[in-house]
Design a protein around this motif. Sequence first.
Motif, PDB file in Angstrom:
ATOM      1  N   LYS A  78      51.204  40.364  28.424  1.00  0.00           N
ATOM      2  CA  LYS A  78      51.593  39.156  29.158  1.00  0.00           C
ATOM      3  C   LYS A  78      50.878  39.034  30.500  1.00  0.00           C
ATOM      4  N   VAL A  79      50.036  40.004  30.840  1.00  0.00           N
ATOM      5  CA  VAL A  79      49.270  39.944  32.092  1.00  0.00           C
ATOM      6  C   VAL A  79      48.041  39.087  31.859  1.00  0.00           C
ATOM      7  N   LEU A  80      47.941  37.979  32.582  1.00  0.00           N
ATOM      8  CA  LEU A  80      46.838  37.029  32.418  1.00  0.00           C
ATOM      9  C   LEU A  80      45.745  37.216  33.460  1.00  0.00           C
ATOM     10  N   GLY A  81      46.064  37.927  34.533  1.00  0.00           N
ATOM     11  CA  GLY A  81      45.101  38.133  35.606  1.00  0.00           C
ATOM     12  C   GLY A  81      45.786  38.741  36.808  1.00  0.00           C
ATOM     13  N   ARG A  82      45.212  38.501  37.966  1.00  0.00           N
ATOM     14  CA  ARG A  82      45.774  39.021  39.206  1.00  0.00           C
ATOM     15  C   ARG A  82      45.381  38.108  40.359  1.00  0.00           C
ATOM     16  N   LEU A  83      46.114  38.230  41.441  1.00  0.00           N
ATOM     17  CA  LEU A  83      45.741  37.534  42.664  1.00  0.00           C
ATOM     18  C   LEU A  83      44.729  38.377  43.419  1.00  0.00           C
ATOM     19  N   PHE A  99      41.171  35.700  36.345  1.00  0.00           N
ATOM     20  CA  PHE A  99      41.685  35.905  34.997  1.00  0.00           C
ATOM     21  C   PHE A  99      41.202  37.233  34.411  1.00  0.00           C
ATOM     22  N   SER A 100      42.074  37.819  33.586  1.00  0.00           N
ATOM     23  CA  SER A 100      41.742  39.073  32.913  1.00  0.00           C
ATOM     24  C   SER A 100      40.739  38.820  31.785  1.00  0.00           C
ATOM     25  N   ARG A 106      41.701  35.177  28.612  1.00  0.00           N
ATOM     26  CA  ARG A 106      40.698  34.177  28.242  1.00  0.00           C
ATOM     27  C   ARG A 106      41.355  32.886  27.755  1.00  0.00           C
ATOM     28  N   LEU A 107      42.446  33.041  26.988  1.00  0.00           N
ATOM     29  CA  LEU A 107      43.161  31.866  26.494  1.00  0.00           C
ATOM     30  C   LEU A 107      43.723  31.046  27.659  1.00  0.00           C
ATOM     31  N   ALA A 108      44.394  31.729  28.600  1.00  0.00           N
ATOM     32  CA  ALA A 108      44.956  31.034  29.756  1.00  0.00           C
ATOM     33  C   ALA A 108      43.863  30.408  30.605  1.00  0.00           C
ATOM     34  N   GLU A 109      42.770  31.124  30.788  1.00  0.00           N
ATOM     35  CA  GLU A 109      41.651  30.608  31.577  1.00  0.00           C
ATOM     36  C   GLU A 109      41.117  29.305  30.985  1.00  0.00           C
ATOM     37  N   ARG A 113      41.190  25.690  32.743  1.00  0.00           N
ATOM     38  CA  ARG A 113      39.908  25.006  32.980  1.00  0.00           C
ATOM     39  C   ARG A 113      39.925  23.594  32.397  1.00  0.00           C
ATOM     40  N   ARG A 114      40.538  23.440  31.219  1.00  0.00           N
ATOM     41  CA  ARG A 114      40.594  22.126  30.572  1.00  0.00           C
ATOM     42  C   ARG A 114      41.742  21.265  31.085  1.00  0.00           C
ATOM     43  N   GLY A 115      42.548  21.786  31.996  1.00  0.00           N
ATOM     44  CA  GLY A 115      43.667  21.015  32.524  1.00  0.00           C
ATOM     45  C   GLY A 115      44.872  20.987  31.617  1.00  0.00           C
ATOM     46  N   GLU A 116      44.921  21.856  30.611  1.00  0.00           N
ATOM     47  CA  GLU A 116      46.054  21.887  29.685  1.00  0.00           C
ATOM     48  C   GLU A 116      47.240  22.644  30.265  1.00  0.00           C
TER      49      GLU A 116
END
Length: 206
Positions: A78-83, A99-100, A106-109, A113-116
Amino acid sequence: MRFPNRGQHLVRRSIQTSPTTYDPDTRTVECVIATDSPVRRFFGTEILSCSANSVDLTRLFGAGIPVLDSHSQGSIDKVLGRLTNARATGREVLGTIKFSATEAGRLAEGMVRRGELRSVSAGYAVDEWRAEDAEGREVLAVEGEDDLTFYATRWRLLELSIVAVPADGNAMIRSRGYPMAELARARMEARQRMMSRYARVLRHVG
């Protein structure tokens, strides 16, 4: 009613604009983590103080502040990245998400990026509160008091989440110039003033 529990894990969510600050080279995007706009809680109205003296960001330089999927803390998946940084400006707390390089990251990124995905939510713990009544007077004993505003004068940022369901209209995946955030802030402040005036009228009538 009592003061809210110190150290309790609280969250704030958001509505956003398009992420024009996304950088494909560094795989980062800027965000508004939190603002000092009023938010209704079960205990009253909460306002986060966003001065540098109020926001404890020390975790950023120690264990780090993770970016999670909807506040899910039970799995590393569930970790998508970090600050990579965060800073308090007085009216808001800003930061940069990196982003991780995982499938989830990558999915969240791509969705950001696409504004979704346009919503972020801060997870934090409040260590010091100050309560005020509708007239702006400090209240030390809150038993039996109504229409109180609780100022979080010292709080710790624990995590940041990317979320699907918006609620608070000010924290956001940041755009270069975000007038919708300022509009949302003005609406929230106007609503707070209206609620305070209405409470004073009711006390006068009663």
